[in-house]
Structure formats: C-alpha cells, structure tokens
Design an enzyme around this catalytic site. Structure first.
Site, PDB file in Angstrom:
ATOM      1  N   ARG A 124      30.842  44.888  42.831  1.00 26.77           N
ATOM      2  CA  ARG A 124      31.208  46.290  43.020  1.00 26.77           C
ATOM      3  C   ARG A 124      30.323  47.191  42.167  1.00 26.77           C
ATOM      4  O   ARG A 124      30.397  47.176  40.936  1.00 26.77           O
ATOM      5  CB  ARG A 124      32.681  46.513  42.658  1.00 26.77           C
ATOM      6  CG  ARG A 124      33.269  47.753  43.320  1.00 26.77           C
ATOM      7  CD  ARG A 124      34.682  47.999  42.853  1.00 26.77           C
ATOM      8  NE  ARG A 124      34.682  48.562  41.509  1.00 26.77           N
ATOM      9  CZ  ARG A 124      35.634  48.357  40.608  1.00 26.77           C
ATOM     10  NH1 ARG A 124      36.650  47.572  40.898  1.00 26.77           N
ATOM     11  NH2 ARG A 124      35.558  48.911  39.418  1.00 26.77           N
TER      12      ARG A 124
ATOM     13  N   HIS B 133      36.213  51.733  41.565  1.00 26.88           N
ATOM     14  CA  HIS B 133      37.247  51.226  42.472  1.00 26.88           C
ATOM     15  C   HIS B 133      37.700  52.318  43.435  1.00 26.88           C
ATOM     16  O   HIS B 133      37.903  52.077  44.626  1.00 26.88           O
ATOM     17  CB  HIS B 133      38.441  50.735  41.652  1.00 26.88           C
ATOM     18  CG  HIS B 133      39.664  50.439  42.449  1.00 26.88           C
ATOM     19  ND1 HIS B 133      39.777  49.330  43.255  1.00 26.88           N
ATOM     20  CD2 HIS B 133      40.832  51.126  42.586  1.00 26.88           C
ATOM     21  CE1 HIS B 133      40.963  49.338  43.845  1.00 26.88           C
ATOM     22  NE2 HIS B 133      41.614  50.413  43.462  1.00 26.88           N
TER      23      HIS B 133
ATOM     24  N   TYR C 193      35.059  49.320  31.453  1.00 22.33           N
ATOM     25  CA  TYR C 193      35.219  47.871  31.576  1.00 22.33           C
ATOM     26  C   TYR C 193      34.068  47.153  32.266  1.00 22.33           C
ATOM     27  O   TYR C 193      33.979  45.928  32.214  1.00 22.33           O
ATOM     28  CB  TYR C 193      36.524  47.554  32.327  1.00 22.33           C
ATOM     29  CG  TYR C 193      36.607  48.121  33.735  1.00 22.33           C
ATOM     30  CD1 TYR C 193      36.021  47.462  34.813  1.00 22.33           C
ATOM     31  CD2 TYR C 193      37.270  49.319  33.986  1.00 22.33           C
ATOM     32  CE1 TYR C 193      36.091  47.979  36.101  1.00 22.33           C
ATOM     33  CE2 TYR C 193      37.356  49.842  35.270  1.00 22.33           C
ATOM     34  CZ  TYR C 193      36.762  49.170  36.328  1.00 22.33           C
ATOM     35  OH  TYR C 193      36.826  49.692  37.594  1.00 22.33           O
TER      36      TYR C 193
END
Length: 355
Positions: free
Chosen positions: A255, A259, A268
């Site tokens: 990714r 998100h 993160y």
C-alpha cells in the site's frame, strides 16, 4: 504464461522489468485486449486521483483510496463474463465502472446520496461492503445458489489481508469449499490492515497457505502485474465453472497510499519503502510493457487519459446536479414497525436542515 518465482514463494508474474527480468505473455489475449486493459487501468486511476481531490475540496466525505490496486481490479474483472457477479469491498468502490456503471453513481454513493444506491442486478455488482469480510459468505451463497440452479455463473469476492483474520472470511471460505461453490476469493494483500502490518495479524507464512485448511487451491500472484492477475483469475474461474469449487488468490502488493483520506500513515509506515513501490506502480509498469511491444504511443496514452478525465468531469457534474435527498429516507427502511418518536425526529431533522 506467468513465470513462477520460487524465491518469492511461488509468486506469479508476467511483466518483466525491461532489463534483467524478461517479459512474458498471456495466451488468448489479443492486442485489442491488451489496450482495453490499459484503458481500464487509466479509468480506475483517474477516478481515484479525482476522488481524492474531490474529498479535499469538501465535496465528499472520507474516501478509501485504491491507488496502486488498479491492476488487481482490472485484471481480475477482465477474466470474468458479464453474467458473473462481483462482490466489492470499499477498496473496490469504483469497480462497477468496468461494467459500464456511470461515474456519477459511484460518486453519489460516496456523497451519501440515494442516487448511489444501484440495483445489483443491473450490473451484477453487489453493494459495496464496508464491514470487513462480511460479504464473503454472501458471494459464496450466491455462487452456490447459481450452481443449484444449473447455471454457469461464477462470483468473485474482493477483500484485504486484514479480512483473512475475520470470522466471516473463514466461514465463507469453508462453506464455499464444502459446497464446491463457483467463487473466487480474491485477497488484495497490500500488507497493511489500516495500521496493522501483516506480520502482526497472522502467523501463516503466506495468506495463500490458509487455503490448505479448506482443501482448496491457494495461488499467489504479483498484484501489480495486471496480466498475471488476469491469468490467475481466468484459471480460477475456469476451475469454478468446471465444478471444482473455489480458489483463493493472494495478490501481493504494497500500500503506497493512505488507508483512507482520514488516515495519516506517516506514523506507522516505512516511507522509503512507499517511495520505492510508487516508482514501480502498476499503471506505469503496464504502460512500459505496452511500449516495449510497440503498442502504446505518447499520443495514444494521452488520448486515453483525456477520455477518462472527461468521463470524470461529466460524472462529477451529474452527481452534483442531483437534487437534495428527502430526509425521510433515513427513517423509511430502519424498522418494520417504526417507533412513534420517528415522526417528531423527522420533524426536528427537517427543521435543522431548513426545510
């Protein structure tokens, strides 16, 4: 045919890098097919790019970005027949565009407008599933029902790596396997369940390994390679139509976008890895492949981008031209026997909304 890379746990790949890894080819795809796949990729990329801008302008709410996932969506849908059913998660919100669904319809869904409530039978595209994995049993059930009727219809359910940690995934996969339902379980493994890395949610070496517990094949494919995805899905669909049951496809990618628009992944994620992955994203890789084949010129690529941009502009205009929805719709289908308070609640809502 796809190359299988043992060093990457049998990851299937067709498109090379133009240098050390040679290009492969997929039997049965014509030059017209290859160019149509490119058009689909551009359409999805344009929709996603414009939707992020649309959100930043305050014209839609939180939006689930799918930048870099286009090859998984376009490649797999291209392997289906029109009568086959698609069960998307929120990451595949625009997948109906590949079936001819108007962009305005999908945009209206993100705007929370009833113009975005399509009839699944019109496109054989089920409603977008926001709860994680709950649509996997739905896809298995529809596929089983079609089988009981003697039809050759196949279903495909899309979900992320995080969904494989949910009970609904396991229930759906087990049911599909036992009933030999003609369904493809398509996992877009981008290695992040929001901020949870894959290593923190499963002890399995690969997600495809989970298929063993259900007695079905598990296939791993490069999720950024549209041709490898197409070939793997075509094989899985053929197996399903032959009465051999479901297949779990793990399409591996990374990714390279948040998100969703409400997410800040800098807290993160490995930003260096993200930049590396963005340099080899699926649309650019496929365009380079087509250029090596002599099938794509700068002029043709620009024409396709322009066509997709025009479609999005028209879709945005159509979505925003919809009249305001009747607030009573919020109450109409909530209860079979509505409580008495609904009448006063609706009156208060109308007052707040100024009408």
């Amino acid at each position: 045919m796809a190359q299988v890379l043992p060093a990457e746990r049998d990851l299937r790949r067709v498109i090379g890098d133009g240098e050390t890894i040679p290009d492969g080819e997929v039997e049965g795809l014509s030059e017209e097919d290859l160019l149509e796949l490119h058009r689909w990729l551009v359409l999805l990329r344009t929709y996603d790019d414009r939707s992020v801008v649309y959100h930043r302008q305050g014209r839609i709410g939180t939006y689930a970005i799918f930048w870099g996932h286009e090859a998984m969506q376009a490649g797999s849908v291209y392997a289906l027949e029109r009568e086959d059913w698609i069960f998307p998660s929120y990451r595949e919100s625009a997948i109906g565009l590949l079936r001819g669904m108007p962009a305005a319809t999908v945009l209206s869904w993100w705007r929370g407008h009833p113009a975005g409530w399509w009839n699944p039978k019109d496109w054989n595209v089920a409603s977008i599933c926001v709860p994680v994995a709950t649509h996997v049993p739905h896809a298995a059930g529809l596929a089983w029902g079609k089988k009981l009727r003697g039809e050759t219809t196949c279903a495909i359910a899309y979900f992320g790596d995080g969904a494989t940690s949910e009970g609904s995934f396991h229930e759906g996969a087990n049911f599909a396997a036992v009933m030999r339902a003609p369904v493809v379980l398509f996992c877009n493994n981008n290695q992040w369940a929001i901020s949870t890395p894959l290593s923190a949610q499963t002890a399995a070496e690969t997600l495809a390994d989970k298929a063993v517990g259900y007695g079905i094949p598990g296939v791993r494919v490069d999720g950024g390679d549209v041709l490898a995805v197409f070939e793997a899905t075509r094989d899985a669909v053929a197996r399903a139509r032959a009465g051999e049951g479901p297949t779990l496809i793990e399409a591996v990618t990374y990714r390279a976008a948040p998100h969703a628009t409400a997410d800040d992944p800098r807290a993160y994620i490995d930003l260096e890895r993200v930049e590396e992955e963005r340099q080899r994203e699926c649309l650019g890789r496929y365009e380079a492949y087509l250029r090596r084949l002599g099938l794509l010129s700068d002029e043709a690529a620009e024409a396709i981008r322009s066509e997709a941009a025009d479609l999005m502009r028209a879709g945005i205009a159509a979505a925003e031209a919809e009249p305001p929805a009747d607030p009573s719709l919020l109450f109409s289908h909530a209860f079979a026997d509505p409580p008495a308070s609904f009448e006063s609640d609706l009156a208060e809502l109308r007052r707040v909304l100024g009408g």
